[in-house]
Design a protein around this motif. Structure first.
Motif, mmCIF file in Angstrom:
data_model
loop_
_atom_site.group_PDB
_atom_site.id
_atom_site.type_symbol
_atom_site.label_atom_id
_atom_site.label_comp_id
_atom_site.label_asym_id
_atom_site.label_seq_id
_atom_site.Cartn_x
_atom_site.Cartn_y
_atom_site.Cartn_z
ATOM 1 N N ILE A 6 46.657 25.249 44.799
ATOM 2 C CA ILE A 6 45.588 26.079 44.789
ATOM 3 C C ILE A 6 45.204 26.115 43.073
ATOM 4 N N GLU A 7 44.086 25.690 42.594
ATOM 5 C CA GLU A 7 43.649 25.890 41.229
ATOM 6 C C GLU A 7 42.514 26.977 41.340
ATOM 7 N N GLY A 8 42.646 27.820 40.194
ATOM 8 C CA GLY A 8 41.623 28.931 39.921
ATOM 9 C C GLY A 8 41.485 29.250 38.663
ATOM 10 N N ARG A 9 40.723 30.254 38.353
ATOM 11 C CA ARG A 9 40.339 30.674 36.965
ATOM 12 C C ARG A 9 40.458 32.251 36.991
ATOM 13 N N LEU A 21 41.278 37.008 39.670
ATOM 14 C CA LEU A 21 41.560 35.464 40.001
ATOM 15 C C LEU A 21 40.649 35.001 40.813
ATOM 16 N N PHE A 22 39.684 33.878 40.636
ATOM 17 C CA PHE A 22 38.901 33.366 41.225
ATOM 18 C C PHE A 22 39.397 31.934 41.989
ATOM 19 N N PHE A 23 39.099 31.460 42.794
ATOM 20 C CA PHE A 23 39.076 30.050 43.256
ATOM 21 C C PHE A 23 38.021 29.736 44.133
ATOM 22 N N GLU A 24 37.850 28.264 44.185
ATOM 23 C CA GLU A 24 36.893 27.644 44.917
ATOM 24 C C GLU A 24 37.200 27.631 46.461
ATOM 25 N N ASP A 66 32.890 30.686 45.000
ATOM 26 C CA ASP A 66 33.882 31.096 44.614
ATOM 27 C C ASP A 66 34.451 32.306 45.539
#
Length: 51
Positions: A2-5, A12-15, A29
């Motif tokens: 899992i990748e996020g920003r 923490l947000f991830f798609e 998001d």
């Protein structure tokens, strides 16, 4: 994986992609809400190979 920003306030947000019954794909998001606003501890094994 899992990748996020991180957002402006360290959230923490991830798609994610939601798929409707008719097959329509809706990307967006998601916010991981842990209820914790301090430090996050991670195992150093999670960082292997990120050099």
């Amino acid at each position: 994986m899992i990748e996020g920003r991180f957002g402006d306030e360290d959230e923490l947000f991830f798609e994610v992609e939601l798929i409707a019954n008719n097959g329509l794909e809706l990307p967006g998001d998601a916010l991981l809400d842990t209820g914790f606003s301090g430090w996050v501890a991670m195992d150093d094994r999670d960082f292997e190979g990120l050099d």
